[in-house]
Design an enzyme around this catalytic site. Structure first.
Site, short mmCIF file in Angstrom:
data_model
loop_
_atom_site.label_atom_id
_atom_site.label_comp_id
_atom_site.label_asym_id
_atom_site.label_seq_id
_atom_site.Cartn_x
_atom_site.Cartn_y
_atom_site.Cartn_z
N CYS A 1 68.18 -8.95 50.63
CA CYS A 1 67.25 -9.00 52.11
C CYS A 1 67.27 -7.46 52.30
O CYS A 1 68.77 -7.55 52.52
CB CYS A 1 66.81 -9.75 52.84
SG CYS A 1 65.41 -9.90 53.49
N ARG A 3 58.61 -14.33 46.14
CA ARG A 3 59.45 -15.54 46.10
C ARG A 3 60.00 -16.26 46.98
O ARG A 3 61.11 -16.24 48.05
CB ARG A 3 60.83 -15.27 45.05
CG ARG A 3 61.37 -14.67 45.23
CD ARG A 3 62.66 -14.51 43.85
NE ARG A 3 63.81 -14.33 44.27
CZ ARG A 3 65.42 -14.18 43.81
NH1 ARG A 3 65.03 -14.65 42.79
NH2 ARG A 3 66.27 -13.55 43.53
N CYS A 6 58.32 -6.21 52.99
CA CYS A 6 59.27 -6.22 52.25
C CYS A 6 60.36 -5.11 51.81
O CYS A 6 60.19 -4.56 51.55
CB CYS A 6 58.97 -7.50 51.30
SG CYS A 6 60.18 -7.51 50.27
#
Length: 273
Positions: free
Chosen positions: A72, A211, A219
């Site tokens: 991330c 996901r 994101c």
């Protein structure tokens, strides 16, 4: 587990529960499911754990709300602020151990907390993403999903992404097809879906389905994937502002090598649970 200290962070609305931990690790996967629940927990897009590292300044682990571990980029940038404030460190550049290797994170501005992450080179080879196609780069691949065909550019920026340029994206198409694409049989490890809804000379506008999460306001790895896909398609420029529902990040794909992601990281509150 009681008396657990945490910091709630976000970047462009992509929010995280961040925990510093230097003891034996518990079952973070199960804990993530509880803490990220927006009705019965703290609520977040992911759980970020900051740990000691033998090879870097610290180690970062990230767990999705479904308990899966992932990479991330926004969480990585948020972790740098938490670590710097927790350790009262004045240095600006950190090396961080992640599931995708060691990444460099730099605090550019401590007043507005602008943080830049070097995510390294994107993975364009099919076996590295991974998808069983046997060619690369995968640009505008005709992905058959039920009754539709979507032209998907497929790559990994530390986590798999399928980027679809789709100017007239309705809520119905997004909500119906995003989870089908995420779980499509082509993707051995599932995929996030980045819908590019508008292309401007210096800006891309996106809508995100991650996901293990679902729709998110932002994101970081997805913003980077959108820029890589744009460059692979028209090769005109290599830096863009990328705007999602939560705000704007800046992405540079310098010399088509390392991806650099920058933007604000914000502390929402600290707490004990």
């Amino acid at each position: 587990m009681q008396g657990l200290q945490f910091t709630k962070m976000h970047s462009v609305g992509n929010d995280f529960v961040v925990i510093y931990w230097d003891k034996d690790e518990p079952d973070w996967s199960s804990l993530s499911k509880k803490l990220t629940d927006r009705n019965f927990g703290i609520g977040a897009d992911g759980l970020i754990i900051i740990l000691p590292s033998n090879t870097a300044d610290y180690r970062m682990r990230m767990f999705n709300p479904d308990g899966t571990e992932d990479m991330c980029a926004n969480g990585l940038r948020c972790s740098a602020r938490v670590f710097a404030e927790l350790k009262d460190v004045n240095k600006a550049l950190f090396r961080v151990e992640t599931i995708a290797g060691i990444k460099e994170v730099e605090i550019i501005d401590r007043r507005d907390w602008i943080v830049k992450a070097n995510l390294g080179e994107p993975s364009l080879k099919s076996e590295d993403i991974p998808v069983p196609l046997g060619f690369s780069p995968i640009v505008d691949y005709p992905l058959v999903v039920k009754d539709k065909i979507f032209n998907a550019t497929i790559l990994s920026t530390g986590t798999p992404h399928s980027v679809i340029f789709y100017g007239d994206l309705s809520d119905d198409v997004f909500e119906r097809y995003s989870p089908l694409i995420e779980n499509h049989s082509l993707f051995q490890c599932r995929t996030s879906v980045i819908w590019v809804t508008e292309e401007c000379p210096d800006e891309l506008k996106i809508r995100i389905w991650e996901r293990g999460v679902g729709e998110t306001l932002g994101c970081g790895t997805g913003a980077c994937a959108a820029v890589v896909a744009k460059v692979l398609k028209d090769d005109k420029k290599t830096s863009y502002n990328v705007t999602s529902k939560g705000g704007t990040l800046y992405v540079e794909w310098k010399d088509k090598k390392d991806l650099h992601l920058s933007g604000k990281v914000e502390k929402v509150y600290e707490g004990i649970i």
